[in-house]
Write a protein that holds these residues in place. Structure first.
Motif, mmCIF file in Angstrom:
data_model
loop_
_atom_site.group_PDB
_atom_site.id
_atom_site.type_symbol
_atom_site.label_atom_id
_atom_site.label_comp_id
_atom_site.label_asym_id
_atom_site.label_seq_id
_atom_site.Cartn_x
_atom_site.Cartn_y
_atom_site.Cartn_z
ATOM 1 N N LEU A 314 -1.454 3.001 -13.198
ATOM 2 C CA LEU A 314 -1.581 2.834 -11.756
ATOM 3 C C LEU A 314 -1.879 1.375 -11.414
ATOM 4 O O LEU A 314 -2.722 0.738 -12.053
ATOM 5 C CB LEU A 314 -2.697 3.722 -11.209
ATOM 6 C CG LEU A 314 -2.474 5.234 -11.320
ATOM 7 C CD1 LEU A 314 -3.723 5.981 -10.892
ATOM 8 C CD2 LEU A 314 -1.285 5.665 -10.475
ATOM 9 N N THR A 315 -1.178 0.844 -10.415
ATOM 10 C CA THR A 315 -1.400 -0.519 -9.952
ATOM 11 C C THR A 315 -1.494 -0.518 -8.430
ATOM 12 O O THR A 315 -0.936 0.364 -7.755
ATOM 13 C CB THR A 315 -0.271 -1.467 -10.395
ATOM 14 O OG1 THR A 315 0.979 -0.971 -9.896
ATOM 15 C CG2 THR A 315 -0.211 -1.563 -11.909
ATOM 16 N N VAL A 316 -2.203 -1.515 -7.897
ATOM 17 C CA VAL A 316 -2.370 -1.653 -6.451
ATOM 18 C C VAL A 316 -1.993 -3.073 -6.062
ATOM 19 O O VAL A 316 -2.492 -4.043 -6.660
ATOM 20 C CB VAL A 316 -3.828 -1.346 -6.026
ATOM 21 C CG1 VAL A 316 -4.063 -1.771 -4.587
ATOM 22 C CG2 VAL A 316 -4.132 0.130 -6.189
ATOM 23 N N GLU A 317 -1.099 -3.209 -5.079
ATOM 24 C CA GLU A 317 -0.715 -4.515 -4.549
ATOM 25 C C GLU A 317 -1.418 -4.730 -3.219
ATOM 26 O O GLU A 317 -1.512 -3.813 -2.399
ATOM 27 C CB GLU A 317 0.799 -4.598 -4.374
ATOM 28 C CG GLU A 317 1.573 -4.498 -5.684
ATOM 29 C CD GLU A 317 3.071 -4.598 -5.466
ATOM 30 O OE1 GLU A 317 3.480 -4.725 -4.283
ATOM 31 O OE2 GLU A 317 3.824 -4.565 -6.451
ATOM 32 N N VAL A 318 -1.919 -5.975 -3.015
ATOM 33 C CA VAL A 318 -2.637 -6.300 -1.782
ATOM 34 C C VAL A 318 -2.054 -7.573 -1.180
ATOM 35 O O VAL A 318 -1.540 -8.434 -1.914
ATOM 36 C CB VAL A 318 -4.152 -6.483 -2.048
ATOM 37 C CG1 VAL A 318 -4.790 -5.170 -2.461
ATOM 38 C CG2 VAL A 318 -4.403 -7.546 -3.101
ATOM 39 N N VAL A 362 2.780 1.191 0.503
ATOM 40 C CA VAL A 362 2.884 2.559 -0.033
ATOM 41 C C VAL A 362 2.831 2.523 -1.563
ATOM 42 O O VAL A 362 3.368 1.613 -2.196
ATOM 43 C CB VAL A 362 4.210 3.201 0.424
ATOM 44 C CG1 VAL A 362 4.389 4.583 -0.201
ATOM 45 C CG2 VAL A 362 4.258 3.303 1.936
ATOM 46 N N ILE A 363 2.150 3.506 -2.156
ATOM 47 C CA ILE A 363 2.156 3.690 -3.613
ATOM 48 C C ILE A 363 3.008 4.913 -3.922
ATOM 49 O O ILE A 363 2.712 6.019 -3.457
ATOM 50 C CB ILE A 363 0.735 3.861 -4.172
ATOM 51 C CG1 ILE A 363 -0.091 2.596 -3.917
ATOM 52 C CG2 ILE A 363 0.768 4.178 -5.661
ATOM 53 C CD1 ILE A 363 -1.532 2.706 -4.387
ATOM 54 N N SER A 364 4.093 4.726 -4.686
ATOM 55 C CA SER A 364 5.035 5.810 -4.975
ATOM 56 C C SER A 364 5.236 5.957 -6.475
ATOM 57 O O SER A 364 5.365 4.953 -7.184
ATOM 58 C CB SER A 364 6.391 5.542 -4.303
ATOM 59 O OG SER A 364 6.254 5.499 -2.897
#
Length: 577
Positions: A314-318, A362-364
């Motif tokens: 899992l990764t999160v972009e900001v 969005v996280i898909s």
């Protein structure tokens, strides 16, 4: 004297004749064969016992004739000698474990031992589904699979149950076998009891996760149990009874399996599952998001029919203005209704450096639904967060980007503009004056830079470290202050070293807490850190971890961060002209 000699010689002759005739009488005269059960179930073992009434060699029995209809297991050999009323008898016993290869009537052929033949034995082999098979079996294995038509890398579960009504002395249950697949036992063995057709069995259940890595038609070979069970001996006395052991070997039914390939239309990491979901939590609430204070975003990925090793990262972009710090992911797997369910829990600390409104994308995660045979998306929708100003954390200045450049005016351009407006001449010469002053200032700065560089090469004791201003605040400082405010003892301790490294101008960073304490050289701060460590690791903590308060440490950290590190209070060295 003569009479005594005659008696002695006659005695020797009698003994010799006795031994001669006893050897003649002990010659092999009979061999026999028997089985311990008949009928027998397919995959169930039986024991063939062959007895010879003499002491013969262990390899005298040839079992190759049995290979046509049976799987031949280990053979044990024993000999026994007894003497009753000066009559000596010897026997040799062979015990061989056999497993029938097919159902129906099979024949154990006559076996030869030193030109003596055993009688043939007809065996009735029952199918596993036969009702008579269950009632007459002392031990058997059943296999239940979650699905026998799956996709490649789709996880399936195999439940193996060992049923036995006799007492086990020892034994070993092997793993199932499937070429080109990863097989792993899930959890521990479960024991229970079950009544089958009026007969009570103890049941040991073992569950395996099987992950095929290749497509095609396969067969899962059943686990096999090999061991010994206790049998009541026929030898009895008035007071004692003896127990004997019997070797057993049993296997369950093999299972046919069809493994389908990955659909050609699928793109991305292959995730075949019955259900795959994403869930998120925010702590504290998103509406209370402030500059410099971290907010924790925890995302949970849950998938049925996938191992924890198959779950994607899992990764999160900001957007700009936010920074994200991921924690180590937690992975779990468990059984739910005979299905393997795996979870990945990932936490991200998000820190804002400027107030404003931010849009998180969005996280898909695409995955393949094995129930509907369709590609689906697990999503977390886009989210807008608003960051409020924080008096404790000055904001970083916004970066202004410009692609424009200033070009000097040509002489022709200046002459033309002068005719139009005479005051432009004055402005034009003022521009050149400011440019000259700027060049002189830059030249002086270069000289000062090289002089300071020479000073920095002196020993540390002769240098001084500049004092930091309030506006020079690092991310490590922001996280540390927030952890103190929320009384998070472990997080405070982990942020001390990054904060000190951000304060220090030294090229060599500290790596241990003791080095950081020495570098700060503040008695009050040292006492607070010692109390913090005792609350976390002390055998008899002075302060319980749950009751630790970071208020005192917070004030000290703010004061030290404002003043900076002072390694030496001497004045700056004067360079002789």
């Amino acid at each position: 004297m003569v009479v005594e000699k005659i008696i002695k010689h006659l005695t020797l002759v009698v003994i010799g004749l006795t031994l001669f005739f006893s050897q003649q009488l002990a010659a092999l005269t009979l061999v026999s064969a028997s089985v311990d059960k008949n009928p027998v179930t397919i995959k169930e073992s039986l024991v063939l016992t062959v007895i010879a009434d003499d002491d013969v060699k262990a390899n005298a029995l040839d079992t190759s004739a049995l290979l046509k209809n049976f799987i031949v297991g280990r053979t044990s050999v024993s000999t026994q000698t007894s003497m009753i009323n000066f009559k000596t008898s010897r026997t040799t016993r062979w015990s061989t474990v056999l497993i029938a290869k097919k159902t129906g009537k099979l024949t154990i052929p006559a076996l030869t031992i030193e030109n003596k033949l055993t009688q043939p034995i007809e065996i009735n082999v029952l199918a596993a589904s036969d009702k008579k098979a269950i009632t007459q079996q002392d031990i058997f294995i059943t296999n239940v699979i979650s699905s026998n038509n799956i996709y490649v890398q789709q996880l399936l579960t195999l439940s193996v149950k060992l049923h036995f009504s006799a007492e086990l002395k020892r034994g070993n249950l092997s793993k199932p076998t499937l070429n080109g697949a990863n097989i792993l036992q899930i959890g521990k063995d479960q024991e229970s009891e079950q009544l089958i057709n009026g007969k009570r069995f103890r049941v040991i259940e073992r569950i395996y996760a099987i992950n095929p890595q290749e497509s095609g038609e396969f067969k899962i070979l059943s686990p096999r149990f090999s061991g010994e069970i206790m049998m009541q001996s026929a030898r009895r006395t008035n007071f004692l009874s003896f127990a004997e052991t019997k070797p057993v070997s049993i296997a369950g039914n093999d299972i046919a399996l069809t493994v389908r390939p990955i659909p050609v239309t699928y793109q991305g990491q292959w995730l075949p599952s019955e259900i795959l979901t994403l869930h998120q939590e925010w702590l504290p609430d998103v509406s209370n998001f402030k500059v410099g204070e971290p907010i924790t975003r925890t995302i949970t990925l849950t998938a049925a029919g996938l191992s924890k090793e198959q779950l994607p990262k899992l990764t999160v972009e900001v957007p700009k203005g936010l920074k994200v710090y991921p924690d180590q992911a937690e992975l779990h797997s468990s059984l739910a209704k005979d299905r393997l369910v795996s979870q990945q829990i990932q936490s991200f600390a998000i820190v804002a450096s400027r107030a404003g409104s931010y849009d998180l994308p969005v996280i898909s995660i695409p995955w393949f639904n094995i129930v509907t045979n369709q590609i689906e998306l697990a999503q977390l929708p886009a989210q807008k967060i608003i960051v409020h100003a924080n008096a404790d954390f000055p904001e970083e200045p916004a970066i202004i980007e410009s692609n424009s450049t200033i070009k000097p005016l040509s002489v022709e351009k200046v002459t033309k503009l002068t005719k139009m407006n005479p005051s432009i001449v004055q402005n034009y010469w003022l521009q050149w004056l400011f440019l000259s002053l700027w060049l002189l200032t830059s030249f002086a700065w270069v000289i000062s830079f090289f002089l300071k560089r020479k000073t920095n090469n002196l020993p540390l004791a002769t240098k001084y470290q500049r004092t930091r201003s309030d506006t020079n605040i690092t991310d490590a400082y922001r996280v540390l202050i927030s952890a103190c405010k929320s009384n998070q003892a472990e997080k405070v301790l982990s942020c001390i070293i990054p904060w000190v490294n951000g304060l220090s101008d030294n090229s060599q960073s500290v790596t241990h807490l003791n080095e950081a304490i020495k570098c700060i050289n503040n008695k009050d701060l040292t006492i607070e850190i010692n109390l913090l460590q005792q609350s976390l690791y002390g055998k008899k903590p002075m302060i319980a971890q749950s009751n630790w308060q970071g208020g005192s440490l917070l004030l000290l950290i703010k004061s030290i961060n404002k003043q900076g590190l002072t390694i030496n209070n001497q004045s700056e060295l004067n360079i002789n002209p």
